[in-house]
Design an enzyme around this catalytic site. Sequence first.
Site, short mmCIF file in Angstrom:
data_model
loop_
_atom_site.label_atom_id
_atom_site.label_comp_id
_atom_site.label_asym_id
_atom_site.label_seq_id
_atom_site.Cartn_x
_atom_site.Cartn_y
_atom_site.Cartn_z
CB CYS A 19 -0.93 -0.07 1.28
SG CYS A 19 -1.98 -1.42 1.29
CE1 TYR A 21 -3.07 3.32 3.19
CE2 TYR A 21 -4.04 3.82 0.99
CZ TYR A 21 -4.18 3.09 2.13
OH TYR A 21 -5.17 2.19 2.31
CB CYS A 22 2.03 1.18 4.27
SG CYS A 22 2.16 0.22 6.06
NE ARG A 134 -6.09 -1.67 1.44
CZ ARG A 134 -5.41 -1.43 2.68
NH1 ARG A 134 -5.08 -0.49 3.20
NH2 ARG A 134 -5.04 -2.86 3.27
CB CYS A 261 -0.87 10.65 23.81
SG CYS A 261 -0.19 11.57 22.41
CB CYS A 276 1.41 5.91 20.23
SG CYS A 276 0.24 6.56 18.93
CG ASP A 277 -0.15 1.61 15.34
OD1 ASP A 277 0.84 0.77 15.28
OD2 ASP A 277 -1.04 1.46 14.66
CB CYS A 347 -6.50 23.51 12.11
SG CYS A 347 -7.55 24.76 12.63
#
Length: 376
Positions: A19, A21-22, A134, A261, A276-277, A347
Site C-alpha cells: 500500500c 501510503y502505509c 492497495r 495521548c 503508540c502505534d 484544522c
Amino acid sequence: MPPICVMLKPASGSCDLRCQYCFYHDITENRLCPNYGMMSEATLEAVIQKTLAYAEGSCSFIYQGGEPTLAGLEFYRKSLALQKKYAPVGLRIENSIQTNGYRIDKEWAKFFADNQFLVGISLDGTRKTHDAYRRSPSGEGTFFRIMETIDLLNRYQVEYNILTVVHRQTAARIKEIYTFYKKHQFRYLQFIPCLDPIGETGGQYEYSLTPEQYGTFLKDLFKLWYEDLQKGQQPYIRQFENYIGIFLGYMPAACEQRGICGKQYVVEADGEVYPCDFYMLDEYQLGNLNEVDYPQIDKTRRELQFVERSMPVSKQCRDCRFYKLCRCGCNRMRIPHPNGGSINYFCEAYQAFFSEYEDTLRQIADTIAAHQQNRT
C-alpha cells in the site's frame, strides 16, 4: 489498574500487500531495525502472562501489522490457549484483529467465528479507489479478493468493521463509496485520515489528503449519514458518534478526539513496547516484556513524558469555539504554530465541518438525551 488494551504486531512490519501510503512502513524505515520478524512463542507467552497478571476487570488483545495473518493461524490458536492458561478468574478477555483480508480463507473465517474475534478489514471504497493504492507486490489490484473475504466473513457470521483510509481518491468519491457500502449493508465504518511520512510537509504525495479535501469529505459524509439517521437507517461511524457523545458529556473513545495521548501498549514482534502505534520508533521504546513488567514500562513512559508532550497547543487553538470538539486532534497530525504550541494539520477541515454542522450535532445529542430522560 483499569481495564487494559494491548496491541500486538506478531508479524512486525511484514506484509503481503504494498500500500503506497502505509504509515507503518514509513515508521519501520526510520528505526535501526526495520523488521523484527515473527513473534516467537516464548515472547507471546511473556506478553500474555504479564498482561493478564496486570489487568483488572477486562483485557483486550488487538493484533495488527504489517499484516498479522502472516504469523499463521497456529499463532492465534496458541494465543487463545495461553489466555486460557493465565487468565485470572472473572477477567473478561476480548480479541480483535486488523487485517488487509488478502489471506483469509474458510479456516480463518471459521476460527474468527468460533472464537468471537472482531475483525477490522481494510477496504478503501470501490474498486477504483481501493486499487489506486492497495496493490499486491506484483502490482495487481486487490479489491475483488477483499470483497471475497468480506463475503466469507458474512457467510460465517463473523463480526467485522470496515476500515477506510481517507486519501485523495476516497475523499473525492465519498458519495459513491457511501452508496456502495450501503448497498453491501456495511454497518460499522471507520474513516481514517491518510498520514504523510513522519516529519515531512503534508500534501506532497499522490495519495496525500489536504485539509481542504478532508473538510469537503467530512461535510459530504455527514450529510449522507444524517439523511439516513433521520430514517433510522444510519451506519455506525465512530467519528460522528464521538462528537455526539461529547455533547452528551461522554469521554470520546478515540484519543484523537480527547486531544491528549492515551495510555497505550503496542508490542512489536520482539516484545518491545511502545506508547503508540504512530510512534514505534527507537527513541520511544518503553521496555521489553521478555525482560520487564508493566510497572517498569509505565515508569519509563512517565520519564519520557510521552503523554505530556501532547498537551501543549497554540493559544489560537484553545480560544477556538470548536476546541471542545476538536481538542487539536491526534498529536501525530499536529504541526508547530508560529506563536507557540501546535495546531492540527487538518484544522481548516475541522473549521469547515463544525461551522456547518455543529448545531446539527448538538441537536442530535439533545434528542438522544431527551429520549434517555423519558425512559427513566
